[in-house]
Design an enzyme around this catalytic site. Structure first.
Site, PDB file in Angstrom:
ATOM      1  N   HIS A 138       0.843  -1.182   0.000  1.00 47.98           N
ATOM      2  CA  HIS A 138       0.000   0.000   0.000  1.00 47.98           C
ATOM      3  C   HIS A 138       0.883   1.237   0.000  1.00 47.98           C
ATOM      4  CE1 HIS A 138      -3.047   2.948   1.278  1.00 47.98           C
ATOM      5  NE2 HIS A 138      -3.948   2.072   0.919  1.00 47.98           N
ATOM      6  N   ASP A 189      -7.880  -3.793  -0.576  1.00 41.78           N
ATOM      7  CA  ASP A 189      -8.432  -3.863  -1.933  1.00 41.78           C
ATOM      8  C   ASP A 189      -8.435  -5.289  -2.471  1.00 41.78           C
ATOM      9  OD1 ASP A 189      -8.836  -1.016  -2.280  1.00 41.78           O
ATOM     10  OD2 ASP A 189      -6.660  -0.856  -2.322  1.00 41.78           O
TER      11      ASP A 189
END
Length: 431
Positions: free
Chosen positions: A308, A366
């Site tokens: 991330h 995600d």
């Protein structure tokens, strides 16, 4: 705030300029440069504003090194495990967890605002059937100001409150209607006897000819998706909402601007990109090939859904989302779905590979949210629309905080001009 014992000294052209330093509750100190231009005649240069605090806020804090996300001081994993979306909405909007009576009142107000003005049905029918759901949402949310004139005066605290509740309540209805419109099915009206997540799932998947019972595992998973995406500090779409708000624009226009920014693939499209990658891999047998490509510095391929930009360790939202993903996959079964088979095996192999552990490339929120939405039956075109539903409360909380800030100024970023110097106009016959 400002620390009398701390300051930074800037030496420029033989002069020294003292700059105050602010000390936040959490996070690094911040140098106050608001008077720098007036004192020294220079701007700072920070493309993307990645080293610039554009505001002060009490809503959300992220520590990327520790893998920490706090809403009003509460860790996201505790909220996602013990709370639910509308309670988190209350927390973000008002600053504290509600009492039982306060929560009941808030849930009632949201539930009673889920309907859309009936004339808005004609607005949906003005779009092409193959219009992306996000395109529809940008248009419809912006048009809310044409139907709800009694909540557009940002100087009136009560109108701000009404607009806030209306958008949280109506956003699932708008997203579900956008989905139904693109697949040619009738719109399903919201039902006041269902919770927020269950109501959204029913509006998406029910049809008038059949009864529809929402599975509690799916409802809980959807509620967690909403909760885990509710706010994420000063990201691109939140900053867009704040910038639009600084001009005094009505709240519906500001949230529409946030949706438009979220629509960008670099922001809201990560879980969609992850699913597209899983489909590209295709079969479990090809996973080692793609893992090898991800390790190859000369290969542009990257594993989507791992690592991330903000979290340098692990995504604190991913642990809770993984639990939901496991529950949903167990419920739905993955034997006949090659994409979900690939996802499950890719997660297993990547977590067992020292390369990914050393580089701290763990599955993020995600990766798991995309798996869940795929298993539920949502097309990838709806992923970012669902993200927009989730993030609405974050945008509104940031908007309300900004409007009430006595330091509010219209946003006006500066630039480093590198174009042509001043020159005289040349008549066309002499060019």
């Amino acid at each position: 705030m400002a620390d009398d014992k701390k300051s930074a000294t800037l030496s420029l052209n033989g002069k020294e300029h003292e700059l105050p330093i602010f000390s936040p509750t959490l996070g690094p100190d911040v140098i106050d440069i608001r008077k720098l231009y007036g004192q020294a005649g220079v701007f700072t240069y920070d493309p993307g504003f990645t080293s610039t605090a554009s505001c002060d806020s009490t809503i959300t804090f992220i520590d990327g090194e520790k893998g920490e996300l706090l809403h009003r001081g509460y860790p996201i994993d505790q909220l996602a495990s013990k709370s639910h979306y509308l309670e988190v909405c209350y927390l973000l909007l008002y600053g504290e967890l509600p009492s039982a009576a306060q929560l009941e009142d808030f849930e009632s107000r949201v539930t009673n605002h889920t309907m859309l003005h009936e004339q808005m049905h004609f607005l949906f029918r003005g779009f092409r059937r193959d219009a992306p759901p996000m395109a529809i949402m940008v248009g419809v949310v912006g048009a809310l100001s044409a139907f709800y004139h009694d909540s557009t005066d940002i100087t009136d605290p009560w109108q701000r409150e009404v607009a806030s509740v209306r958008m949280i309540a109506k956003m699932p209805t708008i997203a579900a209607m956008a989905y139904k419109y693109t697949i040619g099915q009738p719109f399903m009206y919201p039902r006041n006897d269902l919770d927020y997540a269950s109501n959204f799932l029913r509006m998406c998947f029910a049809v008038p000819s059949d009864d529809y019972e929402v599975n509690p595992i799916l409802s809980r998973a959807m509620d967690r998706i909403f909760t885990l995406h509710a706010d994420h500090e000063q990201n691109a779409s939140t900053s867009t909402v704040r910038l639009a708000s600084s001009s005094g624009a009505n709240p519906f226009a500001c949230i529409a601007a946030g949706i438009a920014c979220l629509w960008g693939p670099a922001h809201g499209g990560a879980n969609q990109a992850c699913l597209e990658m899983l489909r590209e891999i295709g079969t479990v047998e090809r996973i080692p090939e793609y893992i090898a490509r991800a390790k190859d510095k000369n290969d542009p391929f990257r594993l989507m859904g791992f690592g991330h930009r903000v979290y340098k360790n692990f995504d604190p939202r991913a642990t809770v989302m993984k639990q939901s993903a496991d529950e949903v996959l167990d419920l739905m079964g993955i034997d006949d779905n090659p994409t979900l088979q690939v996802a499950k095996e890719l997660e297993k192999q990547a977590l067992a590979d020292p390369y990914f552990a050393e580089k701290k490339l763990f599955p993020n929120v995600d990766f798991y949210s995309g798996i869940i939405l795929e298993a539920m039956g949502f097309p990838t075109s709806m992923f970012t629309a669902i993200f927009a539903v989730s993030r609405t409360v974050g945008w509104i909380s940031q908007w309300k905080e900004m409007i009430a800030d006595p330091q509010l100024k219209i946003g006006r970023p500066r630039q480093l001009y590198v174009g042509a110097p001043k020159r005289d106009y040349v008549d066309i016959e002499n060019r």
